[in-house]
Write an enzyme that holds these catalytic residues in place. Structure first.
Site, mmCIF file in Angstrom:
data_model
loop_
_atom_site.group_PDB
_atom_site.id
_atom_site.type_symbol
_atom_site.label_atom_id
_atom_site.label_comp_id
_atom_site.label_asym_id
_atom_site.label_seq_id
_atom_site.Cartn_x
_atom_site.Cartn_y
_atom_site.Cartn_z
ATOM 1 N NE ARG A 199 -0.777 41.011 43.433
ATOM 2 C CZ ARG A 199 0.076 42.015 43.224
ATOM 3 N NH1 ARG A 199 -0.220 42.988 42.390
ATOM 4 N NH2 ARG A 199 1.247 42.028 43.841
ATOM 5 C CB SER B 247 1.690 38.713 48.082
ATOM 6 O OG SER B 247 2.722 39.605 47.812
ATOM 7 C CD GLU C 271 -1.727 38.070 45.337
ATOM 8 O OE1 GLU C 271 -1.205 37.345 44.456
ATOM 9 O OE2 GLU C 271 -1.128 38.996 45.923
HETATM 10 N N1 EPU Z 1 6.302 45.578 55.530
HETATM 11 C C1 EPU Z 1 6.613 45.272 56.829
HETATM 12 N N2 EPU Z 1 7.008 44.001 57.129
HETATM 13 C C2 EPU Z 1 7.101 43.046 56.197
HETATM 14 C C3 EPU Z 1 6.783 43.345 54.870
HETATM 15 C C4 EPU Z 1 6.374 44.625 54.544
HETATM 16 O O1 EPU Z 1 6.538 46.115 57.721
HETATM 17 O O2 EPU Z 1 7.480 41.917 56.564
HETATM 18 C C5 EPU Z 1 5.875 46.955 55.190
HETATM 19 C C6 EPU Z 1 7.012 47.954 55.106
HETATM 20 O O3 EPU Z 1 6.551 49.153 55.622
HETATM 21 C C7 EPU Z 1 7.232 48.103 53.625
HETATM 22 C C8 EPU Z 1 5.823 47.942 53.099
HETATM 23 O O4 EPU Z 1 5.247 46.960 53.961
HETATM 24 O O5 EPU Z 1 7.756 49.339 53.305
HETATM 25 C C9 EPU Z 1 5.720 47.500 51.667
HETATM 26 O O6 EPU Z 1 6.491 46.322 51.480
HETATM 27 P P1 EPU Z 1 6.944 45.843 50.008
HETATM 28 O O7 EPU Z 1 7.497 46.986 49.253
HETATM 29 O O8 EPU Z 1 7.765 44.611 50.192
HETATM 30 O O9 EPU Z 1 5.585 45.530 49.294
HETATM 31 P P2 EPU Z 1 4.268 44.784 49.739
HETATM 32 O O10 EPU Z 1 3.162 45.768 49.804
HETATM 33 O O11 EPU Z 1 4.528 43.970 50.947
HETATM 34 C C10 EPU Z 1 3.498 44.353 47.261
HETATM 35 C C11 EPU Z 1 3.070 43.200 46.408
HETATM 36 C C12 EPU Z 1 4.276 42.348 46.016
HETATM 37 C C13 EPU Z 1 5.230 43.235 45.224
HETATM 38 C C14 EPU Z 1 5.634 44.426 46.121
HETATM 39 C C15 EPU Z 1 6.491 45.435 45.400
HETATM 40 C C16 EPU Z 1 0.809 42.707 47.135
HETATM 41 C C17 EPU Z 1 -0.096 41.756 47.846
HETATM 42 N N3 EPU Z 1 2.101 42.389 47.123
HETATM 43 O O12 EPU Z 1 4.033 43.808 48.476
HETATM 44 O O13 EPU Z 1 3.810 41.321 45.142
HETATM 45 O O14 EPU Z 1 6.379 42.517 44.818
HETATM 46 O O15 EPU Z 1 4.432 45.141 46.564
HETATM 47 O O16 EPU Z 1 5.716 46.154 44.495
HETATM 48 O O17 EPU Z 1 0.334 43.705 46.577
HETATM 49 C C18 EPU Z 1 3.179 39.034 44.904
HETATM 50 O O18 EPU Z 1 2.070 39.442 44.556
HETATM 51 O O19 EPU Z 1 3.442 37.803 44.978
HETATM 52 C C19 EPU Z 1 4.187 40.011 45.336
HETATM 53 C C20 EPU Z 1 5.350 39.631 45.862
#
Ligand code: EPU
Length: 337
Positions: free
Chosen positions: A162, A237, A333
């Site tokens: 990012r 995010s 972010e």
């Molecule tokens: N999780 C929770 N609770 C929640 C959300 C997430 O416990 O409410 C934990 C879970 O363990 C889950 C893990 O977080 O397995 C990862 O969640 P997710 O796969 O939804 O990904 P993220 O790390 O929360 C990142 C990006 C997203 C992108 C997803 C998928 C960032 C800041 N965000 O989210 O990007 O879509 O991975 O690759 O890196 C964006 O930037 O706007 C965005 C949506």
């Protein structure tokens, strides 16, 4: 090309925050952009793309330049690859759909990301194991000060998680006008490392997925967790996932044995901020017209008439609570304006 005074920015930001621009100009060509900059380059300017990564907390006392440059074209190709140039004002997801229609592979995992082509390099958009930098070749950008059109190669851009040079060394100095992206025409390399993509394909009994199948899977995963900005205002995010040291991780895991993590190197571990926010009890919380999304705690939402400051105060409360509970700093972010 007309400059209009006192324009509401509500339709131009995905959070749907109602603040005003002192003046506003829709930019449809590079010539128009140069002309406006010749007169206004030393006046306060605000560059608006898809408005998908900003939280407006006040009126913009500047001339807002809304970058609406359009066009997608193939600039070169070999037997297996193609370089496509897309203008900054093209909607990112429409561009993904255009590539799928032509069977060009490489960005299907980035389906349904809000925003425009021109802002994609600024924060090196990424999702489901793919980042823009994986397909990025170069971009062109107009230098605000002298209106020269300059090329930035991939290494010039200094991409990180990012992050890019446009958020760091040259912040506020350039307006990206187009991006060149290299895609595959055949033998597509599919990215299915994310468990959720595999399980989504399994649910649909897809054994030999195409790039279109991957896109469909990503769209369905995103729609199940992320609010549609056309329905509920949001900026995706709101926070970055924090990266902590291996030593800090040992301490964290001792106190919270279930903490999810991704190893980046022997020294650096990424923790999902969504998990931290959920543990802190914020997931699904609503205050007046704003809150934390109930399916993805990383996303703050505007249910209608929230102000930018209400959302900012909530974000700061989340930051301080996470710091108190886990001794971890989570960074925003989204750009706070
Ligand atoms: N999780 C929770 N609770 C929640 C959300 C997430 O416990 O409410 C934990 C879970 O363990 C889950 C893990 O977080 O397995 C990862 O969640 P997710 O796969 O939804 O990904 P993220 O790390 O929360 C990142 C990006 C997203 C992108 C997803 C998928 C960032 C800041 N965000 O989210 O990007 O879509 O991975 O690759 O890196 C964006 O930037 O706007 C965005 C949506």
């Amino acid at each position: 090309m007309t400059i209009i005074n006192n324009v509401s920015l509500k339709p131009f930001n995905t959070f749907g925050i109602a603040t005003n621009a002192q003046s506003y100009c829709d930019i449809g060509s590079i010539d128009e952009l140069s002309t406006v900059l010749k007169t206004y380059h030393s006046k306060p300017l605000f560059i608006l793309g898809g408005g998908s990564n900003m939280l407006l907390t006040k009126d913009i006392e500047a001339l807002v330049l809304h970058i609406n440059l359009k066009g997608i074209e193939v600039v070169s190709e070999t037997e297996n690859t193609v370089i496509v140039k897309a203008m900054a004002g093209e909607n990112w997801h429409n561009f993904v759909l255009w590539c799928l229609k032509h069977n060009y592979g490489g960005i299907e995992n980035l389906s349904l990301i809000p925003g425009n082509i021109g802002t994609a390099p600024i924060q090196n958009i990424g999702a489901y194991g793919v980042e823009l930098k994986d397909v990025f070749v170069s971009c062109e950008a107009l230098k605000i000060e002298d209106q020269s059109l300059q090329k930035f190669s991939k290494s010039d851009c200094n991409f990180g998680y990012r992050e890019s040079i446009f958020k760091q060394d040259v912040k506020g100095q350039y307006i990206i006008t187009s991006v060149n992206i290299e895609l595959s025409k055949a033998n597509h390399k599919l990215h299915m490392d994310y468990g959720v993509i595999r399980s989504e394909l399994e649910v649909n009994a897809i054994k030999e997925p195409t790039i279109q199948d991957i896109s469909n899977a990503v769209i369905s995963i995103r729609q199940s967790k992320l609010p549609d900005p056309k329905v509920i205002g949001n900026s995706g995010s709101f926070f970055k996932n924090p990266i902590i040291s291996a030593k800090e991780f040992v301490e964290l895991e001792r106190n919270f044995p279930n903490v999810p993590s991704y190893k980046i190197s022997d020294e650096a571990i990424k923790i999902p901020a969504g998990w931290l926010i959920e543990q802190a009890g914020f997931k699904g919380k609503r205050f007046k017209d704003y809150g934390v999304h109930n399916k993805q705690a990383l996303v703050l939402v505007n249910y209608g008439n929230a102000t930018g400051n209400e959302i900012l105060n909530l974000a700061q409360l989340i930051q301080s609570t996470i710091n108190r509970l886990f001794n971890i700093n989570i960074e925003m972010e989204v750009n706070i304006i």
